[in-house]
Design an enzyme around this catalytic site. Structure first.
Site, PDB file in Angstrom:
ATOM      1  N   GLY A  35      11.072  26.253 -34.236  1.00  0.00           N
ATOM      2  CA  GLY A  35      10.944  25.410 -35.429  1.00  0.00           C
ATOM      3  C   GLY A  35      12.164  24.555 -35.744  1.00  0.00           C
ATOM      4  CE  LYS A  68       7.662  28.117 -30.339  1.00  0.00           C
ATOM      5  NZ  LYS A  68       7.487  29.322 -31.122  1.00  0.00           N
ATOM      6  CG  ASN A  99       9.284  26.197 -26.907  1.00  0.00           C
ATOM      7  OD1 ASN A  99       8.587  25.211 -26.644  1.00  0.00           O
ATOM      8  ND2 ASN A  99       8.809  27.433 -26.893  1.00  0.00           N
ATOM      9  CD  GLU A 144      11.723  32.879 -27.342  1.00  0.00           C
ATOM     10  OE1 GLU A 144      12.373  32.018 -27.929  1.00  0.00           O
ATOM     11  OE2 GLU A 144      10.534  32.731 -27.022  1.00  0.00           O
TER      12      GLU A 144
HETATM   13  P1  13P Z   1      11.142  29.958 -33.807  1.00  0.00           P
HETATM   14  O1  13P Z   1      12.582  29.502 -33.626  1.00  0.00           O
HETATM   15  O2  13P Z   1      10.289  28.977 -34.520  1.00  0.00           O
HETATM   16  O3  13P Z   1      11.081  31.348 -34.366  1.00  0.00           O
HETATM   17  O4  13P Z   1      10.513  30.052 -32.311  1.00  0.00           O
HETATM   18  C1  13P Z   1      11.175  30.738 -31.331  1.00  0.00           C
HETATM   19  C2  13P Z   1      10.531  30.458 -30.026  1.00  0.00           C
HETATM   20  O5  13P Z   1       9.414  30.881 -29.773  1.00  0.00           O
HETATM   21  C3  13P Z   1      11.257  29.619 -29.056  1.00  0.00           C
HETATM   22  O6  13P Z   1      10.662  29.659 -27.800  1.00  0.00           O
END
Ligand code: 13P
Length: 252
Positions: free
Chosen positions: A236, A11, A9, A168
């Site tokens: 990330g 983001k 993801n 999550e």
């Molecule tokens: P991180 O891997 O950065 O903790 O994010 C997880 C996430 O929200 C994936 O959708």
């Protein structure tokens, strides 16, 4: 057998050029990955270009959100699942905690989006997860169960075969604090059991449940060794092709 899914993801990161460069680098690095399905979720504006450039590869493209229905109309700013499909997507993330926390996503809108995505022929990746105070109060399971019941309300057994659930825990997202493999396994087993209660054991057994929250190249193997962990939704560590490819290739 549940085929694992490793999804990235992205983001609200990466301009178009960067999204294309990372996708093409990843395409080479994961070209031999047959043990799992690989998915990346760039921002809306990069979807079509990335999907075109990845055509014929083993990488699927996902959107990070979608509208609650497919009918064209006066819905300024919304993108219908059918439009995402048209742009080359095969998957869509629905109900991510960041949308629940900051953009008014509710279990009801997650339910609408899931159904609209299915109707458009997309695979919804439906996210659930408790916040830290929920876990500290011993309410993690009841919070997740409510999200599941609301988000998957009214889905048929054949709908269930076409969705993916991502667990999550909000306290593990972007914090570097991964749930322990035992904590992940415990909740994944609970999710499977809860889905089984409503939709039957076969649907539950076949459902792929991904873990998300600070997944990194050095913790993926242990998470994946848990019986009910069927993949990962990575934030990330998916932004860099080298790092994400190590997660995808956790078996080698
Ligand atoms: P991180 O891997 O950065 O903790 O994010 C997880 C996430 O929200 C994936 O959708």
């Amino acid at each position: 057998m549940r085929k694992p899914v490793i999804a990235g993801n992205w983001k609200m990161y990466k301009l178009l050029g960067d999204a294309v460069d990372t996708s093409l680098e990843l395409k080479t690095l994961v070209a031999n990955a047959t043990h799992c399905e690989v998915v990346i979720a760039p921002v809306f504006t990069a979807l079509k270009t990335v999907a075109d450039r990845l055509e014929g590869s083993n990488i699927h493209v996902a959107a990070q959100d979608c509208a609650i229905q497919n009918d064209f109309g006066a819905h300024t700013g919304e993108v219908a699942p059918v439009m995402l499909k048209d742009a080359g997507c095969s998957h869509v993330i629905v109900g991510h905690s960041e949308r629940r926390q900051f953009y008014g996503e509710t279990d009801e809108s997650v339910n609408w989006k899931t159904m609209a995505a299915l109707a458009a022929g997309l695979t919804p990746i439906v996210c659930v997860g408790e916040q830290l105070p929920d876990r500290e109060a011993g309410d993690a399971e009841s919070v997740v169960k409510t999200q599941l019941e609301g988000g998957l309300n009214g889905l048929t057994v054949s709908d269930l075969e076409r969705i993916i659930v991502a667990y999550e825990p909000v306290w593990a997202i972007g914090t570097g604090k991964t749930a322990t493999p035992e904590q992940a396994q415990e909740m994944h087993a609970f999710i499977r059991e809860s889905v089984g209660e409503v939709h039957g054991n076969d649907a539950a057994e076949n459902l792929r449940i991904l873990y998300g929250g600070s997944v990194k190249p050095d913790n993926i193997a242990e998470l994946m060794s848990q019986e009910d962990v069927d993949g990962a939704l990575v934030g990330g560590a998916s932004l860099d092709a080298q790092s994400f490819s190590k997660i995808v290739n956790y078996k080698q």
